[in-house]
Design an enzyme around this catalytic site. Sequence first.
Site, mmCIF file in Angstrom:
data_model
loop_
_atom_site.group_PDB
_atom_site.id
_atom_site.type_symbol
_atom_site.label_atom_id
_atom_site.label_comp_id
_atom_site.label_asym_id
_atom_site.label_seq_id
_atom_site.Cartn_x
_atom_site.Cartn_y
_atom_site.Cartn_z
ATOM 1 N N CYS A 265 -5.456 -2.731 2.617
ATOM 2 C CA CYS A 265 -5.449 -2.556 4.252
ATOM 3 C C CYS A 265 -6.762 -2.732 5.008
ATOM 4 C CB CYS A 265 -4.785 -1.182 4.421
ATOM 5 S SG CYS A 265 -4.007 -0.956 6.119
ATOM 6 N N LYS B 260 -9.754 1.926 -2.534
ATOM 7 C CA LYS B 260 -9.853 1.638 -1.197
ATOM 8 C C LYS B 260 -11.475 1.786 -0.714
ATOM 9 C CE LYS B 260 -7.645 1.464 3.248
ATOM 10 N NZ LYS B 260 -6.356 2.066 3.773
ATOM 11 N N GLU C 144 0.756 -1.272 0.098
ATOM 12 C CA GLU C 144 0.026 0.273 0.083
ATOM 13 C C GLU C 144 0.805 1.327 -0.077
ATOM 14 O OE1 GLU C 144 -3.748 1.781 2.559
ATOM 15 O OE2 GLU C 144 -2.438 0.608 3.600
#
Length: 329
Positions: free
Chosen positions: A205, A163, A84
Amino acid sequence: MLSARSLHDTRMALTLPIDLFSPLPALPRTSMAASTRSDAPSPKVKLGLCQILVGEDKAENIERARRAVEAAARAGAQIVCLPECWNGPYATASFPLFAEPIPPEAEGVDKARSPSLAMLLEVARDCGVLLVGGSIPEASGGKFYNTCVVVRPDGRVAALHRKVHLFDIHVPGGISFRESDTLSAGDSLTLVDTSWGFSLGLGICYDIRFPEMAMVLRARGAKLLLFPGAFNLTTGPAHWELLQRARAVDNQLFVAAVSPARNPAASYQAWGHTTVVNPWGEVIATTGHEPALLLADLDMELVETTRRNIPTAQQKRFDLYTPCSQVPK
């Protein structure tokens, strides 16, 4: 009967030395073109995870990422994943400064405006790998997103994933962070069909904390979930491995999470410990917090064996489960 021992016997993983790197609601589904490495689908694939150091110099970060992908390809990796926010510091103030436009299908990419994207397209083509490009800050329509670009072995974009769940937390005495101060959330899930006969699902994440997301990806056909991530020294030791093992067991598939290496000079300290977990919930490959290239051979037959021996998908009681969105608050 499937046993932990039998899975151990068929696994294979390798961490290469750190000196390979210098210190410097409808689900989109994308089909992959045939891999340059094989014309026939195979249930086995070698995964390469690049845990690289990230600093303040964008050009150095890009070059470091390029060399990591090249090293993974030389080691035989067919699917390669970066961490990331690999092109700049993980900080709300840095996201707009390191952000790049990602044009539709990345046609006619401007190397001056989108150097990170240009490198991803070039190195995937040059190495002939399916490249899951970690994530970079994306600038689009006056907003910024934390975006993963997946590139085919021919250098064309296979998928983009923004995301979905933004990292907004406050742990007293631990860490406070608010991605939403500068980033906007994505609004779709992403599944990519590969030339090896299986589909992989993407998350970034904090997305790994939401089991519903992983369940949808599994229901749509995923056998591998990839999470470029950057957990920290508070959440990392507590939850990094735990969440990967939970998602793997819940959905009976492979899970891999790729972190940046820990940079002592950075304001945000990444946990590191890039990891691969098999469908039985075992950690089959991991490393520490230094720069490293993690390799793991994945046999998708293990997914089918686990699901056949413990058939939870056929045993679900949807007559009793109420969709979470309909539960009274």
